[in-house]
Motif scaffolding. Structure first.
Motif, PDB file in Angstrom:
ATOM      1  N   GLY A  35      42.178  47.275  32.785  1.00  0.00           N
ATOM      2  CA  GLY A  35      40.814  46.764  32.789  1.00  0.00           C
ATOM      3  C   GLY A  35      40.664  45.564  33.704  1.00  0.00           C
ATOM      4  N   TYR A  36      41.618  44.648  33.669  1.00  0.00           N
ATOM      5  CA  TYR A  36      41.562  43.482  34.550  1.00  0.00           C
ATOM      6  C   TYR A  36      41.708  43.882  36.017  1.00  0.00           C
ATOM      7  CZ  TYR A  36      41.764  40.251  30.595  1.00  0.00           C
ATOM      8  OH  TYR A  36      41.484  39.544  29.453  1.00  0.00           O
ATOM      9  N   VAL A  37      42.554  44.854  36.293  1.00  0.00           N
ATOM     10  CA  VAL A  37      42.700  45.332  37.674  1.00  0.00           C
ATOM     11  C   VAL A  37      41.379  45.923  38.165  1.00  0.00           C
ATOM     12  CG1 VAL A  37      43.861  46.989  39.179  1.00  0.00           C
ATOM     13  CG2 VAL A  37      45.176  45.755  37.438  1.00  0.00           C
ATOM     14  N   GLY A  38      40.708  46.664  37.293  1.00  0.00           N
ATOM     15  CA  GLY A  38      39.435  47.255  37.671  1.00  0.00           C
ATOM     16  C   GLY A  38      38.317  46.242  37.796  1.00  0.00           C
ATOM     17  N   THR A  39      38.388  45.177  37.009  1.00  0.00           N
ATOM     18  CA  THR A  39      37.343  44.153  37.004  1.00  0.00           C
ATOM     19  C   THR A  39      37.418  43.241  38.217  1.00  0.00           C
ATOM     20  OG1 THR A  39      37.140  44.108  34.589  1.00  0.00           O
ATOM     21  CG2 THR A  39      36.514  42.101  35.759  1.00  0.00           C
ATOM     22  N   ASN A  40      38.615  42.895  38.634  1.00  0.00           N
ATOM     23  CA  ASN A  40      38.801  41.860  39.650  1.00  0.00           C
ATOM     24  C   ASN A  40      37.952  42.063  40.909  1.00  0.00           C
ATOM     25  OD1 ASN A  40      40.176  39.374  40.333  1.00  0.00           O
ATOM     26  ND2 ASN A  40      41.321  40.558  41.842  1.00  0.00           N
ATOM     27  N   PRO A  41      37.928  43.249  41.535  1.00  0.00           N
ATOM     28  CA  PRO A  41      37.136  43.397  42.762  1.00  0.00           C
ATOM     29  C   PRO A  41      35.622  43.362  42.533  1.00  0.00           C
ATOM     30  CG  PRO A  41      38.099  45.501  42.123  1.00  0.00           C
ATOM     31  CD  PRO A  41      38.707  44.462  41.246  1.00  0.00           C
ATOM     32  N   GLU A  42      35.202  43.458  41.276  1.00  0.00           N
ATOM     33  CA  GLU A  42      33.770  43.424  40.972  1.00  0.00           C
ATOM     34  C   GLU A  42      33.255  41.999  40.763  1.00  0.00           C
ATOM     35  OE1 GLU A  42      32.081  46.212  41.165  1.00  0.00           O
ATOM     36  OE2 GLU A  42      33.962  47.290  41.542  1.00  0.00           O
ATOM     37  N   LEU A  43      34.143  41.041  40.643  1.00  0.00           N
ATOM     38  CA  LEU A  43      33.747  39.656  40.395  1.00  0.00           C
ATOM     39  C   LEU A  43      33.349  38.953  41.686  1.00  0.00           C
ATOM     40  CD1 LEU A  43      36.614  38.712  37.919  1.00  0.00           C
ATOM     41  CD2 LEU A  43      34.229  39.183  37.322  1.00  0.00           C
ATOM     42  N   GLN A  44      32.434  37.986  41.574  1.00  0.00           N
ATOM     43  CA  GLN A  44      31.952  37.283  42.762  1.00  0.00           C
ATOM     44  C   GLN A  44      32.250  35.795  42.732  1.00  0.00           C
ATOM     45  OE1 GLN A  44      27.981  38.473  44.084  1.00  0.00           O
ATOM     46  NE2 GLN A  44      28.055  40.240  42.713  1.00  0.00           N
ATOM     47  N   ASN A  45      32.307  35.211  41.544  1.00  0.00           N
ATOM     48  CA  ASN A  45      32.539  33.784  41.424  1.00  0.00           C
ATOM     49  C   ASN A  45      34.034  33.476  41.488  1.00  0.00           C
ATOM     50  OD1 ASN A  45      33.038  31.196  39.796  1.00  0.00           O
ATOM     51  ND2 ASN A  45      30.800  31.174  40.016  1.00  0.00           N
ATOM     52  N   PRO A  46      34.451  32.498  42.288  1.00  0.00           N
ATOM     53  CA  PRO A  46      35.879  32.153  42.383  1.00  0.00           C
ATOM     54  C   PRO A  46      36.498  31.769  41.042  1.00  0.00           C
ATOM     55  CG  PRO A  46      34.656  31.127  44.179  1.00  0.00           C
ATOM     56  CD  PRO A  46      33.630  31.714  43.247  1.00  0.00           C
ATOM     57  N   THR A  47      35.719  31.108  40.188  1.00  0.00           N
ATOM     58  CA  THR A  47      36.235  30.740  38.864  1.00  0.00           C
ATOM     59  C   THR A  47      36.545  31.985  38.049  1.00  0.00           C
ATOM     60  OG1 THR A  47      34.972  28.672  38.870  1.00  0.00           O
ATOM     61  CG2 THR A  47      35.706  29.508  36.726  1.00  0.00           C
ATOM     62  N   SER A  48      35.667  32.985  38.146  1.00  0.00           N
ATOM     63  CA  SER A  48      35.883  34.244  37.430  1.00  0.00           C
ATOM     64  C   SER A  48      37.160  34.915  37.920  1.00  0.00           C
ATOM     65  CB  SER A  48      34.696  35.193  37.645  1.00  0.00           C
ATOM     66  OG  SER A  48      33.481  34.585  37.294  1.00  0.00           O
ATOM     67  N   LYS A  49      37.324  34.967  39.241  1.00  0.00           N
ATOM     68  CA  LYS A  49      38.490  35.628  39.822  1.00  0.00           C
ATOM     69  C   LYS A  49      39.786  34.916  39.434  1.00  0.00           C
ATOM     70  CE  LYS A  49      36.020  37.531  43.809  1.00  0.00           C
ATOM     71  NZ  LYS A  49      35.932  37.598  45.285  1.00  0.00           N
ATOM     72  N   LYS A  50      39.741  33.592  39.425  1.00  0.00           N
ATOM     73  CA  LYS A  50      40.937  32.830  39.053  1.00  0.00           C
ATOM     74  C   LYS A  50      41.324  33.109  37.613  1.00  0.00           C
ATOM     75  CE  LYS A  50      42.772  28.129  38.730  1.00  0.00           C
ATOM     76  NZ  LYS A  50      42.496  26.672  38.929  1.00  0.00           N
ATOM     77  N   LEU A  51      40.323  33.142  36.723  1.00  0.00           N
ATOM     78  CA  LEU A  51      40.598  33.410  35.317  1.00  0.00           C
ATOM     79  C   LEU A  51      41.204  34.790  35.124  1.00  0.00           C
ATOM     80  CD1 LEU A  51      40.415  32.789  32.285  1.00  0.00           C
ATOM     81  CD2 LEU A  51      38.040  33.592  32.346  1.00  0.00           C
ATOM     82  N   VAL A  52      40.607  35.801  35.737  1.00  0.00           N
ATOM     83  CA  VAL A  52      41.101  37.165  35.577  1.00  0.00           C
ATOM     84  C   VAL A  52      42.500  37.320  36.176  1.00  0.00           C
ATOM     85  CG1 VAL A  52      40.757  39.552  36.343  1.00  0.00           C
ATOM     86  CG2 VAL A  52      38.866  38.280  35.335  1.00  0.00           C
TER      87      VAL A  52
END
Length: 304
Positions: free
Chosen positions: A163-180
């Motif tokens: 799920g995290y692998v699938g979510t990562n490319p859909e995120l736009q905010n750097p904070t979101s990407k760092k958390l995931v």
């Protein structure tokens, strides 16, 4: 009556687990899609936290860290597993890691209270029956011994990982990407440890079924792919040579595609798997009343 063990466990965990925190998000995320995508995995993090806490200590978030549960209903059927000292130590570490994950997500977004979870032996028995296409006798009990508990653990963290692998490319905010990225790193580690422990005994028979550990993992992986209904994204420990790394290895201690990259899954695929029926609109399995959050609730046929 509360047992002495549970009281002692509560006192120890109360000391070890940090409790001075609030759930007021510290970061404003934009767009809202990031919030939805970060909110969704709380469902899996709650599931893993409760399963690992109960398996290692015999109690869950309501004893260890009630604030994190936020008044959500207690899980169904959790109990202390019959584990050796080494395995119990590993699983307890996993449990603490999941507590950290819940806290990290809720410090970034508002989140939601713990959903109703079914971590009973009956829930896992149903999964294993579906994996083998027949009823196992006696019914599979994840809490009975080390091998059974590791096989049950094999069922869960990998789903969150994909799920995290699938979510990562859909995120736009750097904070979101760092958390995931941080969550994915530890989830991947948990899955790797579970797979390595099972790989070490892959040829052993799972009593009393007369089936090897590797075969159990293969059947579970095949079932997850079937339920996810979006191609092959799962690899058991004893898959054929062409499905191992570079098509040259006899086993698959880690799961990966033809380039040994992690598979990704969408929220829809994950719901199909954790509901146990292959339909993101019909709750069941680990989530009798459905998962929480805007994404999960948008698929429900009825309001739960």
């Amino acid at each position: 009556m509360v047992s002495i063990h549970v009281i002692v466990t509560f006192l120890v965990l109360s000391i070890l687990v940090p409790r001075s925190y609030s759930f007021n998000p510290t970061v404003s995320l934009s767009p809202k899609s990031d919030v939805d995508l970060l909110e969704f995995p709380l469902n899996l993090e709650y599931l893993e936290a409760e399963f690992f806490l109960y398996g290692a200590s015999g109690c869950g978030l309501d004893v260890v860290d009630p604030e994190l549960a936020q008044g959500g209903p207690p899980p169904i059927g959790g109990k202390k597993a019959n584990l050796d000292a080494f395995t119990r130590d590993v699983i307890l570490q996993f449990a603490y890691q999941e507590i950290g994950h819940l806290r990290a997500i809720k410090r970034t977004i508002k989140g939601f209270p713990r959903p109703l979870l079914n971590i009973s032996k009956e829930a896992f028995a149903e999964i294993m029956d579906n994996a083998f296409g027949e009823s196992l006798h006696p019914p599979f009990d994840p809490y009975a011994n080390v091998i059974n508990y590791l096989l049950a653990s094999y069922v869960i963290p990998y789903v969150g990982l994909t799920g995290y692998v699938g979510t990562n490319p859909e995120l736009q905010n750097p904070t979101s990407k760092k958390l995931v990225a941080g969550l994915l790193g530890v989830e991947s580690g948990q899955d790797a440890v579970i797979r390595a422990m099972l790989y070490d005994c892959r040829n052993e028979q799972v009593h009393p079924y007369g089936v090897s550990v590797a075969t159990f993992t293969n059947r579970i992986s095949i079932l997850r792919d079937k339920l996810g209904n979006n191609g092959m994204k799962d690899v058991g420990l004893g898959m054929r040579m062409l499905e191992g790394p570079e098509g040259r290895a006899l086993g698959s201690v880690l799961a990966g595609d033809k380039d040994s990259l992690a598979y990704g899954r969408t929220p829809q695929e994950i719901l199909r798997i954790v509901y146990g029926g292959g339909d993101e609109r019909v709750p069941g399995g680990f989530f009798p009343r459905g998962a929480h959050g805007r994404i999960a609730k948008s698929y429900l046929n009825t309001i739960i």
